[in-house]
Design a protein around this motif. Sequence first.
Motif, PDB file in Angstrom:
ATOM      1  N   ALA A  31       0.821  -1.297   0.104  1.00 52.45           N
ATOM      2  CA  ALA A  31       0.066   0.009   0.005  1.00 52.45           C
ATOM      3  C   ALA A  31       0.958   1.130   0.106  1.00 52.45           C
ATOM      4  N   ILE A  32       1.833   1.271   0.776  1.00 49.33           N
ATOM      5  CA  ILE A  32       2.672   2.425   0.921  1.00 49.33           C
ATOM      6  C   ILE A  32       3.388   2.681  -0.423  1.00 49.33           C
ATOM      7  N   GLY A  33       4.335   1.401  -0.839  1.00 44.81           N
ATOM      8  CA  GLY A  33       4.832   1.693  -2.002  1.00 44.81           C
ATOM      9  C   GLY A  33       4.282   1.876  -3.325  1.00 44.81           C
ATOM     10  N   THR A  34       2.908   1.612  -3.386  1.00 49.12           N
ATOM     11  CA  THR A  34       1.802   1.628  -4.414  1.00 49.12           C
ATOM     12  C   THR A  34       1.334   3.477  -4.460  1.00 49.12           C
ATOM     13  N   ALA A  35       0.923   3.680  -3.047  1.00 55.12           N
ATOM     14  CA  ALA A  35       0.773   5.129  -2.954  1.00 55.12           C
ATOM     15  C   ALA A  35       1.638   6.203  -3.127  1.00 55.12           C
ATOM     16  N   LEU A  36       3.049   5.783  -2.840  1.00 58.10           N
ATOM     17  CA  LEU A  36       4.195   6.666  -3.224  1.00 58.10           C
ATOM     18  C   LEU A  36       4.537   6.420  -4.438  1.00 58.10           C
ATOM     19  N   GLY A  37       4.195   5.595  -5.379  1.00 56.72           N
ATOM     20  CA  GLY A  37       4.515   5.483  -6.679  1.00 56.72           C
ATOM     21  C   GLY A  37       5.999   4.908  -6.638  1.00 56.72           C
ATOM     22  N   ALA A  42      11.346  -1.632  -5.505  1.00 60.63           N
ATOM     23  CA  ALA A  42      11.266  -0.806  -4.075  1.00 60.63           C
ATOM     24  C   ALA A  42      10.271  -1.052  -3.271  1.00 60.63           C
ATOM     25  N   THR A  43       9.204  -1.320  -4.048  1.00 58.79           N
ATOM     26  CA  THR A  43       7.630  -1.713  -3.317  1.00 58.79           C
ATOM     27  C   THR A  43       7.699  -2.991  -2.725  1.00 58.79           C
ATOM     28  N   ILE A  44       8.449  -4.094  -3.309  1.00 57.09           N
ATOM     29  CA  ILE A  44       8.416  -5.487  -2.795  1.00 57.09           C
ATOM     30  C   ILE A  44       9.466  -5.562  -1.772  1.00 57.09           C
ATOM     31  N   VAL A  45      10.622  -4.757  -1.936  1.00 59.90           N
ATOM     32  CA  VAL A  45      11.471  -4.630  -0.641  1.00 59.90           C
ATOM     33  C   VAL A  45      11.149  -4.055   0.495  1.00 59.90           C
ATOM     34  N   LEU A  46      10.115  -3.176   0.331  1.00 55.05           N
ATOM     35  CA  LEU A  46       9.746  -2.413   1.516  1.00 55.05           C
ATOM     36  C   LEU A  46       8.574  -3.449   2.093  1.00 55.05           C
ATOM     37  N   ALA A  47       7.999  -4.071   1.291  1.00 55.04           N
ATOM     38  CA  ALA A  47       6.788  -5.004   1.693  1.00 55.04           C
ATOM     39  C   ALA A  47       7.442  -6.486   2.544  1.00 55.04           C
ATOM     40  N   VAL A  48       8.587  -6.706   1.963  1.00 59.16           N
ATOM     41  CA  VAL A  48       9.472  -7.916   2.760  1.00 59.16           C
ATOM     42  C   VAL A  48       9.888  -7.604   3.927  1.00 59.16           C
TER      43      VAL A  48
END
Length: 151
Positions: A31-37, A42-48
């Motif tokens: 959600a954060i990665g998608t919202a921040l574009g 980077a989104t997967i790294v954040l989620a993991v």
Amino acid sequence: MNTDHNLNAVAFSATVHCLTGCAIGEVAGLAIGTALGLSNLATIVLAVALAFFFGYALTSLPLLRSGMALGAVIPIAFASDTLSIATMEVVDNLVVLTVPGAMDAGLDSLLFWASLAFALVIAGLVAWPVNRWLIVRGKGHAVVHQTGVHG
């Protein structure tokens, strides 16, 4: 009750426990990665990273509340959750990446949420035998249960 049933129940409980932490981290990270574009990587790294954080936190908090020292809790959390969370994260992210358009779908998209939910279910199914295998060997969540705080 037979021993296999008890073992299966403990493995299921451990899997749900780890899956809860993974789900919190995955939802927050995606959600954060998608919202921040952010980029997909980077989104997967954040989620993991958040999945591991919340997975370890869900194990650590009850142990800390019981009076255990942080220095004793950290190795227990790592020993009990690392392989389970890693299994779930690999499977979860591979599933989401294979659903066409899932990583590019917005937070308001059914595709985004449905692919994430589907991926988490598949990750839990794959992680259950891993948790069962660990518990049989006195590892994984068996380590937490030895403290007497869980289970």
